[in-house]
Design a protein around this motif. Structure first.
Motif, PDB file in Angstrom:
ATOM      1  N   UNK A  10      41.468  43.632   0.017  1.00 21.30           N
ATOM      2  CA  UNK A  10      41.075  44.975  -0.411  1.00 21.30           C
ATOM      3  C   UNK A  10      39.587  45.167  -0.109  1.00 21.30           C
ATOM      4  N   UNK A  11      39.216  46.404   0.198  1.00 20.05           N
ATOM      5  CA  UNK A  11      37.810  46.734   0.392  1.00 20.05           C
ATOM      6  C   UNK A  11      37.170  47.217  -0.914  1.00 20.05           C
ATOM      7  N   UNK A  12      38.002  47.759  -1.783  1.00 20.96           N
ATOM      8  CA  UNK A  12      37.506  48.354  -3.025  1.00 20.96           C
ATOM      9  C   UNK A  12      38.329  47.799  -4.182  1.00 20.96           C
ATOM     10  N   UNK A  13      37.763  46.934  -5.036  1.00 25.98           N
ATOM     11  CA  UNK A  13      38.553  46.347  -6.125  1.00 25.98           C
ATOM     12  C   UNK A  13      38.998  47.426  -7.107  1.00 25.98           C
ATOM     13  N   UNK A 588      52.072  42.243   2.129  1.00 29.90           N
ATOM     14  CA  UNK A 588      51.252  41.193   2.747  1.00 29.90           C
ATOM     15  C   UNK A 588      50.468  41.823   3.897  1.00 29.90           C
ATOM     16  N   UNK A 589      49.562  41.046   4.473  1.00 28.14           N
ATOM     17  CA  UNK A 589      48.779  41.520   5.619  1.00 28.14           C
ATOM     18  C   UNK A 589      49.578  41.354   6.908  1.00 28.14           C
ATOM     19  N   UNK A 590      49.676  42.421   7.665  1.00 29.42           N
ATOM     20  CA  UNK A 590      50.322  42.349   8.977  1.00 29.42           C
ATOM     21  C   UNK A 590      51.770  41.934   8.891  1.00 29.42           C
ATOM     22  N   UNK A 591      52.144  40.964   9.712  1.00 30.36           N
ATOM     23  CA  UNK A 591      53.521  40.492   9.764  1.00 30.36           C
ATOM     24  C   UNK A 591      53.806  39.570   8.595  1.00 30.36           C
ATOM     25  N   UNK A 605      49.728  51.921   5.842  1.00 27.52           N
ATOM     26  CA  UNK A 605      48.272  51.954   5.723  1.00 27.52           C
ATOM     27  C   UNK A 605      47.921  52.638   4.416  1.00 27.52           C
ATOM     28  N   UNK A 606      46.952  52.072   3.693  1.00 22.13           N
ATOM     29  CA  UNK A 606      46.545  52.610   2.408  1.00 22.13           C
ATOM     30  C   UNK A 606      45.157  53.227   2.527  1.00 22.13           C
ATOM     31  N   UNK A 615      43.221  47.022   4.959  1.00 23.53           N
ATOM     32  CA  UNK A 615      43.827  46.388   6.136  1.00 23.53           C
ATOM     33  C   UNK A 615      45.312  46.734   6.250  1.00 23.53           C
ATOM     34  N   UNK A 616      45.804  46.603   7.461  1.00 22.03           N
ATOM     35  CA  UNK A 616      47.211  46.870   7.726  1.00 22.03           C
ATOM     36  C   UNK A 616      48.081  45.995   6.836  1.00 22.03           C
ATOM     37  N   UNK A 617      49.097  46.613   6.211  1.00 23.58           N
ATOM     38  CA  UNK A 617      49.965  45.872   5.307  1.00 23.58           C
ATOM     39  C   UNK A 617      51.409  45.972   5.735  1.00 23.58           C
ATOM     40  N   UNK A 618      52.193  45.045   5.254  1.00 28.86           N
ATOM     41  CA  UNK A 618      53.627  45.021   5.540  1.00 28.86           C
ATOM     42  C   UNK A 618      54.369  44.682   4.269  1.00 28.86           C
TER      43      UNK A 618
END
Length: 660
Positions: A10-13, A588-591, A605-606, A615-618
């Motif tokens: 996360x970029x922002x908690x 999770x991140x990516x794949x 995408x959030x 970040x890209x999530x899956x």
């Protein structure tokens, strides 16, 4: 045990996560001023204020002062709370074993209450039940659990507390010296007026010479009322005795011994049978021969701590609600919630409805007579006249939110959810804003929590955590400026200074309402363990937020706020492993990868309020079919888990995930 990896940074908690960890850290530190000033180094407390104290009351208040300390530990509180909880329970038990009860023995005998009503025993021994969750492997805790429960299975020949023939606890007061009426004959035969009585009215309306509370200020009236109470209310079973089912259920959770389960079923079923005999509303007095109203002129109301005096449904509901939950937990039969449901349904049918839709339910039932005692509930009928008594019902009031909340929480039935929403207080909204009030459990915002789960109150997590922080800072400020002379302390002096407050943490992390206060066990959708430290509770830096509860699904967010270290948390399905995880979908991140196997994933995408993107999530899915699930969360990462659940399908116990 399935092990998942959460690596979505996360970029922002989340603010709620920061507040959650701030609250835990504050409570870890805030206890020190309490220990230093208000408790002796050996753990004994500053009340009673004299060593010559004599009485039967207030042992419960001492245990209550620490009732939520073991529970805080299992949420992730500091290790010291485990040590302190054991120290305080032992110290209070030993301290009160020195005081005379006035009935020929001490207040505490064989480490247990000599004999008192279960309204108070339930309040006091809640701390003890939570200690089973805290440290089930402690041999002293386990031995006491079996011995204390054994008192109600008549395993101590010197303390007979149960009549198996009539399926009753034969007196309102029971304990380590057996169930008898000795306390009534010693302490209550001479009744007297105390100011708190002005809130509760008269126990009976037909006592000669006693027509108002003022008549109790004179010896003749007080003696007449005392005689009536001893004759009518000192013998037989009462609904509050159902709270003893928690003590017996607690022993089952420690041992799995079927004798405890059998006792709970037998006793709860007996009260359900009596309730059916009484048309669905529980009678509040059953005689020594098992007959409703046997010692009270055939009346189903008028028992000790019953429908008429002092608290009405507020206390009766504790016995019914706790017993229904314990029976459901042990028998895995949701039909037991009918026991609580029938009470609420009948009371609701008798409600007076205000113009704004607020429903005022009868809190009490009794004979016609004098009902001009002090109450904050003034209800008007259609002609604008005050309703004080109507068809044996009186004290019409909005119902405490925890009863309908617990009913819906345990059943997850839509009809119970509809009932809950209909019982909201629309005159003074208790479902869309945090209101300040002082309860013993520092709780009471159940309707707000339910509104949040429904998506109607999205700011609730941050607001309740901020409210809890304020509660603690207020108590710290009070202690810093406290000038009260210890010689003037009352028996609740520690309760009003306790700096542990858990409503927000229970609701948000466990998806749990606060336990029913007079002896209810923790009912929770989830529990957590620190996989690395091998102890109960959320690991350091980890926050959790239960966002949604459904009959077969739970949605929870997990956040690791630490910038450089991973955290591993084990999730448990239910407070006692009574539920089962069936499957999980998690971000999770990516794949998505699990144990080296590629899993199907959908990419999302959030967008953050700042305009940045996480970040890209899956979303990955996996089968679980277990009551435990481990998630390792990378530094500065989070995940959302949608957990499929089968509720009340496992045998409940205090078993920990590493004790298999």
């Amino acid at each position: 045990m399935l092990k998942l990896q959460a690596n979505l940074a996360f970029y922002e908690p989340p603010k709620w996560a920061l507040l959650e960890r701030q609250l835990i850290n504050l409570m870890n530190d805030a206890v020190e001023p309490l220990l230093e000033r208000y408790i002796r180094p050996d753990g004994t407390i500053l009340w009673p204020t004299t060593d010559t104290h004599t009485g039967i009351d207030a042992l419960d208040d001492m245990y209550e002062s620490f009732f939520n300390w073991p529970l805080f530990y299992i949420l992730g509180g500091h290790e010291k709370f485990k040590t302190l909880s054991k120290k305080e329970f032992d110290a209070i038990t030993a301290q009160f074993a020195r005081y005379d009860s006035g009935t020929g023995h001490k207040m505490v005998e064989k480490e247990y209450e000599q004999g008192y009503d279960w309204f108070h025993q339930g309040e006091g021994y809640t701390m003890f039940y939570h200690m089973g969750l805290m440290d089930p492997n402690d041999p002293v805790i386990k031995e006491r659990a079996k011995r204390f429960a054994g008192l109600f299975l008549n395993e101590d020949p010197e303390a007979i507390n149960y009549d198996p023939e009539h399926r009753i606890i034969p007196y309102p007061h029971s304990g380590s010296k057996g169930a008898t009426d000795r306390n009534f004959k010693t302490h209550f035969s001479g009744w007297y007026y105390i100011d708190w009585m002005r809130h509760y009215g008269l126990h009976f309306q037909d006592v000669p010479g006693v027509t108002t509370l003022d008549d109790l200020k004179h010896d003749e009236g007080a003696m007449a009322m005392g005689k009536a109470i001893v004759e009518r209310a000192s013998r037989g079973d009462i609904p509050l005795n159902l709270l003893a089912t928690s003590m017996v259920t607690n022993a089952y959770l420690h041992t799995g011994d079927p004798k405890y389960k059998a006792w709970v079923k037998e006793y709860v079923d007996a009260w359900i049978d009596r309730t059916k005999q009484n048309g669905g509303l529980i009678p509040d007095n059953v005689g020594l021969n098992g007959i409703i109203g046997e010692h009270n002129g055939g009346k189903w109301y008028g028992g000790w701590y019953g429908w008429t005096w002092p608290h009405g449904w507020v206390s009766i509901g504790q016995g019914v609600g706790v017993a229904a939950q314990n029976a459901l937990l042990l028998e895995r039969d949701p039909a037991y919630m009918d026991f609580l449901r029938s009470q609420l349904t009948i009371m609701n049918d008798k409600a007076i409805v205000g113009e704004d839709g607020t429903r005022y339910l009868p809190n009490k039932f009794g004979d016609p007579g004098w009902y001009e005692y002090t109450t904050s509930n003034i209800i008007l009928d259609d002609d604008g006249k005050t309703v004080t008594w109507k068809d044996h019902a009186f004290e019409f009031t909005t119902i405490e939110p925890f009863y309908p909340t617990h009913l819906w929480y345990m059943s997850m039935e839509e009809a119970d959810h509809t009932l809950l929403k209909s019982l909201r207080n629309y005159a003074k909204p208790d479902y869309n804003q945090i209101r300040y009030f002082r309860n013993k459990d520092q709780a009471g915002h159940d309707y707000c929590w339910v509104s949040y789960l429904e998506g109607e109150y999205p700011s609730y997590p941050e607001e309740i955590l901020s409210y809890n922080l304020t509660q603690i800072y207020q108590r710290l400020s009070f202690m810093r400026t406290d000038t009260e002379d210890p010689a003037d302390y009352r028996d609740d002096y520690l309760q009003i200074r306790n700096t542990v407050t858990l409503e927000g943490l229970l609701q948000l992390t466990l998806g749990a309402p606060s336990p029913l206060y007079n002896g209810g066990l923790l009912q929770a959708r989830l529990r957590y363990y620190d996989a690395d430290a091998k102890r109960p509770g959320l690991p350091a830096d980890v926050a959790a937020l239960v966002e949604k509860l459904e009959a077969d699904r739970t949605t929870v967010k997990l956040v690791n706020l630490h910038p450089t270290q991973s955290r591993s948390v084990i999730l448990q399905a239910g407070a006692f492993g009574e539920h089962q995880f069936t499957d999980v979908a998690y971000t999770v991140f990516g794949t998505a990868v699990n144990d080296g196997s590629q899993l199907s994933a959908s990419t999302t995408m959030e967008k953050l309020p700042s305009g940045l993107f996480n970040p890209q999530s899956a979303t990955a899915t996996a089968e679980v079919n277990d009551k435990w699930l481990q998630v390792t969360i990378e530094p500065g990462s989070h995940t959302t888990l949608e957990l499929g659940m089968a509720r009340f399908v496992n045998d409940p116990s205090y078993q920990e995930p590493w004790s298999e």
